[in-house]
Design a protein around this motif. Structure first.
Motif, PDB file in Angstrom:
ATOM      1  N   ASP A  36       1.393  -7.358   9.773  1.00 20.00           N
ATOM      2  CA  ASP A  36       1.543  -7.740   8.367  1.00 20.00           C
ATOM      3  C   ASP A  36       0.676  -8.947   8.019  1.00 20.00           C
ATOM      4  O   ASP A  36       0.063  -8.994   6.952  1.00 20.00           O
ATOM      5  CB  ASP A  36       3.010  -7.997   8.014  1.00 20.00           C
ATOM      6  N   ASP A  90       3.646  -9.087  -0.582  1.00 16.90           N
ATOM      7  CA  ASP A  90       3.188  -7.762  -1.018  1.00 16.90           C
ATOM      8  C   ASP A  90       3.096  -6.789   0.157  1.00 16.90           C
ATOM      9  O   ASP A  90       3.546  -5.645   0.069  1.00 16.90           O
ATOM     10  CB  ASP A  90       1.819  -7.860  -1.705  1.00 16.90           C
ATOM     11  N   VAL A  91       2.501  -7.238   1.250  1.00 20.82           N
ATOM     12  CA  VAL A  91       2.324  -6.367   2.419  1.00 20.82           C
ATOM     13  C   VAL A  91       3.672  -5.963   2.991  1.00 20.82           C
ATOM     14  O   VAL A  91       3.900  -4.784   3.302  1.00 20.82           O
ATOM     15  CB  VAL A  91       1.461  -7.076   3.489  1.00 20.82           C
ATOM     16  N   GLU A  94       5.303  -3.411   0.756  1.00 20.95           N
ATOM     17  CA  GLU A  94       4.666  -2.104   0.921  1.00 20.95           C
ATOM     18  C   GLU A  94       5.065  -1.446   2.235  1.00 20.95           C
ATOM     19  O   GLU A  94       5.285  -0.241   2.292  1.00 20.95           O
ATOM     20  CB  GLU A  94       3.147  -2.257   0.844  1.00 20.95           C
ATOM     21  N   GLN A  97       8.564  -0.157   1.871  1.00 16.77           N
ATOM     22  CA  GLN A  97       8.554   1.037   1.037  1.00 16.77           C
ATOM     23  C   GLN A  97       8.011   2.230   1.829  1.00 16.77           C
ATOM     24  O   GLN A  97       8.539   3.337   1.737  1.00 16.77           O
ATOM     25  CB  GLN A  97       7.714   0.789  -0.213  1.00 16.77           C
ATOM     26  N   GLN A  98       6.965   1.995   2.583  1.00 17.42           N
ATOM     27  CA  GLN A  98       6.390   3.060   3.397  1.00 17.42           C
ATOM     28  C   GLN A  98       7.401   3.554   4.428  1.00 17.42           C
ATOM     29  O   GLN A  98       7.527   4.764   4.666  1.00 17.42           O
ATOM     30  CB  GLN A  98       5.144   2.519   4.090  1.00 17.42           C
TER      31      GLN A  98
END
Length: 103
Positions: A36, A90-91, A94, A97-98
């Motif tokens: 990350d 943000d990372v 994401e 979420q992934q």
């Protein structure tokens, strides 16, 4: 509120006991490079990335010479703001979420 006022002087004291401010490094410069963090560094604007690389290379040179910067050039606690945290947030969002979508 009282615990916060007691914690801040301790944080400041501890910050200056660490080695990295004496080398001109910022807190985000010494993060372990996990996936990350690596992705957040990739998204960092070029100018900030080059500034980070300069600080790290200067710190390596000072460390090899077994010396530190003059006290005027140390990283100041009040000015050591996280430049990488917005990108890390943000990372990580994401990645979460992934992971959620891959269930």
């Amino acid at each position: 509120m009282a615990s916060r006022s007691l914690a801040n002087p301790f944080k400041r004291w501890y910050y200056y006991q660490c080695y990295y401010p004496k080398l001109g490094l910022r807190t985000d410069d010494v993060l372990h490079v996990y996936p990350d963090v690596k992705e957040a560094l990739r998204r960092l604007p070029r100018e900030k990335y080059y500034e980070r690389e300069f600080r790290i290379s200067r710190a390596l040179q000072l460390s090899l010479q077994k010396t530190t910067l003059p006290k005027e050039e140390w990283t100041v606690y009040e000015e050591d703001e996280s430049y990488l945290q917005p990108y890390l947030d943000d990372v990580r969002a994401e990645m979460a979420q992934q992971k959620w979508w891959s269930k």
